[in-house]
Design a protein around this motif. Sequence first.
Motif, PDB file in Angstrom:
ATOM      1  N   ARG A  16       0.843  -1.215   0.000  1.00 31.95           N
ATOM      2  CA  ARG A  16       0.000   0.000   0.000  1.00 31.95           C
ATOM      3  C   ARG A  16       0.869   1.253   0.000  1.00 31.95           C
ATOM      4  NH1 ARG A  16      -3.306  -3.588   2.999  1.00 31.95           N
ATOM      5  NH2 ARG A  16      -1.602  -3.622   4.478  1.00 31.95           N
ATOM      6  N   VAL A  37      11.819  -2.399  -5.255  1.00 30.87           N
ATOM      7  CA  VAL A  37      12.123  -3.751  -4.775  1.00 30.87           C
ATOM      8  C   VAL A  37      10.961  -4.279  -3.944  1.00 30.87           C
ATOM      9  CG1 VAL A  37      13.769  -5.132  -3.409  1.00 30.87           C
ATOM     10  CG2 VAL A  37      14.579  -3.086  -4.628  1.00 30.87           C
ATOM     11  N   ASP A  38      10.675  -5.547  -4.095  1.00 30.23           N
ATOM     12  CA  ASP A  38       9.712  -6.213  -3.215  1.00 30.23           C
ATOM     13  C   ASP A  38      10.219  -7.627  -2.983  1.00 30.23           C
ATOM     14  OD1 ASP A  38       7.054  -7.311  -2.105  1.00 30.23           O
ATOM     15  OD2 ASP A  38       6.576  -5.210  -2.476  1.00 30.23           O
ATOM     16  N   GLY A  99      10.524   3.441   7.161  1.00 28.13           N
ATOM     17  CA  GLY A  99       9.172   3.687   7.658  1.00 28.13           C
ATOM     18  C   GLY A  99       8.521   2.454   8.251  1.00 28.13           C
ATOM     19  N   PHE A 241       2.040  10.223   4.521  1.00 30.94           N
ATOM     20  CA  PHE A 241       3.236   9.527   5.011  1.00 30.94           C
ATOM     21  C   PHE A 241       4.285   9.460   3.898  1.00 30.94           C
ATOM     22  CE2 PHE A 241      -0.470   7.353   7.060  1.00 30.94           C
ATOM     23  CZ  PHE A 241      -0.377   8.032   8.263  1.00 30.94           C
TER      24      PHE A 241
HETATM   25  P1  NAD Z   1       1.783  -3.826   2.906  1.00 30.40           P
HETATM   26  O1  NAD Z   1       1.616  -5.168   3.556  1.00 30.40           O
HETATM   27  O2  NAD Z   1       0.702  -3.319   2.009  1.00 30.40           O
HETATM   28  O3  NAD Z   1       3.152  -3.792   2.055  1.00 30.40           O
HETATM   29  C1  NAD Z   1       4.345  -4.343   2.494  1.00 30.40           C
HETATM   30  C2  NAD Z   1       5.133  -4.724   1.250  1.00 30.40           C
HETATM   31  O4  NAD Z   1       6.446  -5.155   1.658  1.00 30.40           O
HETATM   32  C3  NAD Z   1       4.481  -5.894   0.487  1.00 30.40           C
HETATM   33  O5  NAD Z   1       4.395  -5.600  -0.899  1.00 30.40           O
HETATM   34  C4  NAD Z   1       5.449  -7.055   0.755  1.00 30.40           C
HETATM   35  O6  NAD Z   1       5.493  -7.995  -0.319  1.00 30.40           O
HETATM   36  C5  NAD Z   1       6.769  -6.291   0.880  1.00 30.40           C
HETATM   37  N1  NAD Z   1       7.818  -7.090   1.508  1.00 30.40           N
HETATM   38  C6  NAD Z   1       7.693  -8.042   2.458  1.00 30.40           C
HETATM   39  N2  NAD Z   1       8.897  -8.599   2.724  1.00 30.40           N
HETATM   40  C7  NAD Z   1       9.797  -7.961   1.933  1.00 30.40           C
HETATM   41  C8  NAD Z   1      11.196  -8.097   1.735  1.00 30.40           C
HETATM   42  N3  NAD Z   1      11.901  -9.009   2.398  1.00 30.40           N
HETATM   43  N4  NAD Z   1      11.803  -7.281   0.835  1.00 30.40           N
HETATM   44  C9  NAD Z   1      11.082  -6.362   0.146  1.00 30.40           C
HETATM   45  N5  NAD Z   1       9.750  -6.206   0.272  1.00 30.40           N
HETATM   46  C10 NAD Z   1       9.121  -6.997   1.151  1.00 30.40           C
HETATM   47  O7  NAD Z   1       2.030  -2.807   4.101  1.00 30.40           O
HETATM   48  P2  NAD Z   1       1.905  -1.208   4.063  1.00 30.40           P
HETATM   49  O8  NAD Z   1       0.567  -0.806   4.558  1.00 30.40           O
HETATM   50  O9  NAD Z   1       2.405  -0.703   2.762  1.00 30.40           O
HETATM   51  O10 NAD Z   1       2.953  -0.820   5.214  1.00 30.40           O
HETATM   52  C11 NAD Z   1       4.321  -1.166   5.100  1.00 30.40           C
HETATM   53  C12 NAD Z   1       5.027  -0.794   6.390  1.00 30.40           C
HETATM   54  O11 NAD Z   1       5.014   0.622   6.540  1.00 30.40           O
HETATM   55  C13 NAD Z   1       4.342  -1.356   7.652  1.00 30.40           C
HETATM   56  O12 NAD Z   1       5.345  -1.685   8.599  1.00 30.40           O
HETATM   57  C14 NAD Z   1       3.503  -0.187   8.128  1.00 30.40           C
HETATM   58  O13 NAD Z   1       3.204  -0.243   9.508  1.00 30.40           O
HETATM   59  C15 NAD Z   1       4.462   0.947   7.808  1.00 30.40           C
HETATM   60  N6  NAD Z   1       3.864   2.276   7.714  1.00 30.40           N
HETATM   61  C16 NAD Z   1       4.611   3.291   8.195  1.00 30.40           C
HETATM   62  C17 NAD Z   1       4.168   4.581   8.110  1.00 30.40           C
HETATM   63  C18 NAD Z   1       5.048   5.689   8.612  1.00 30.40           C
HETATM   64  O14 NAD Z   1       4.695   6.873   8.477  1.00 30.40           O
HETATM   65  N7  NAD Z   1       6.220   5.364   9.180  1.00 30.40           N
HETATM   66  C19 NAD Z   1       2.925   4.864   7.499  1.00 30.40           C
HETATM   67  C20 NAD Z   1       2.183   3.805   6.989  1.00 30.40           C
HETATM   68  C21 NAD Z   1       2.668   2.493   7.091  1.00 30.40           C
END
Ligand code: NAD
Length: 272
Positions: A16, A37-38, A99, A241
């Motif tokens: 997301r 990268v993912d 993040g 964010f």
């Molecule tokens: P999400 O589950 O939608 O996305 C996470 C992505 O990371 C997925 O596409 C997943 O395949 C990928 N991923 C998993 N393991 C990986 C790896 N080893 N290498 C590369 N990619 C990998 O989650 P999201 O809602 O996008 O949130 C991601 C993170 O950001 C969470 O920890 C969330 O709490 C955090 N977040 C932080 C803030 C902030 O302001 N700091 C704001 C929103 C979300």
Amino acid sequence: MSEHLTPVIIVGARGRMGRTLIREVTQSEELVLTGAVDRSGGPGRGMDAGQVAGTVDIGVTVTDDLRPRRAVVVDFSLPGATVGNIQRCVEAGVPLVLGTTGIDSQAREALAAAAKTIPIVSDANFSVGIALLSRLAGLAARALGQSWDAEILEIHHKHKRDAPSGTALRLGKAVAKATDRKLADHLCSERSGSAGEPRKEGEIGIVALRGGDSAGEHTLMFLAEGERIELTHRASDRAIFARGALRAARWVESRKPGLYSMADVLGLADLH
Ligand code: NAD
């Protein structure tokens, strides 16, 4: 148009936040996407990052291997990836904006060690409003003292994995620090099962609600006999964010090694 474009690599590109970051970078006149990268497997690998984010093709393919070079890495993936990603950034000598929330003590130690050699901005919440709210939390707690009961309520979308949110914990820490307490010694995040027991003195409560698509709401309450103060921040779009993280990417590019927060990026760190 800015003369210098900051090159960024987004980790967690299919997520997301990753997709939001890609869209924000492509709309920016100050940044250029040089990598996406993912994790291995799943849809999207080998696809153009623009396609993954629902925009036009941008000529950057999503890979499963982080090999940073002359770019700022912006990592919003999952905690299991954090230590490895930090190592890659240290090896390459590139700045990191982290993040990902819910990281463990091993990752926090790795972060502190890495900050001796590369500049890092790590924050559980990259919104400008939350950076200010964290400061206000400390100011209010110091002014009110421990006799006002502090309680925090947070709401997030149903897919969020960690609870309570990193932001709620940070607000709790700000309250605890301002009143000479340690959050770990005073945190109460579970009240069921203690029927009949009144609230303990000095407790700092955190309640987490999960559901729907909320991008994040935090209310810090200070409660006293006959009155209550509520400080609330509501995020209605996760682009805030992404914009904050990308502002941090621009800022961190030319910093000395160190561990910084969004408050440093915004110049709020010295607000007392
Ligand atoms: P999400 O589950 O939608 O996305 C996470 C992505 O990371 C997925 O596409 C997943 O395949 C990928 N991923 C998993 N393991 C990986 C790896 N080893 N290498 C590369 N990619 C990998 O989650 P999201 O809602 O996008 O949130 C991601 C993170 O950001 C969470 O920890 C969330 O709490 C955090 N977040 C932080 C803030 C902030 O302001 N700091 C704001 C929103 C979300």
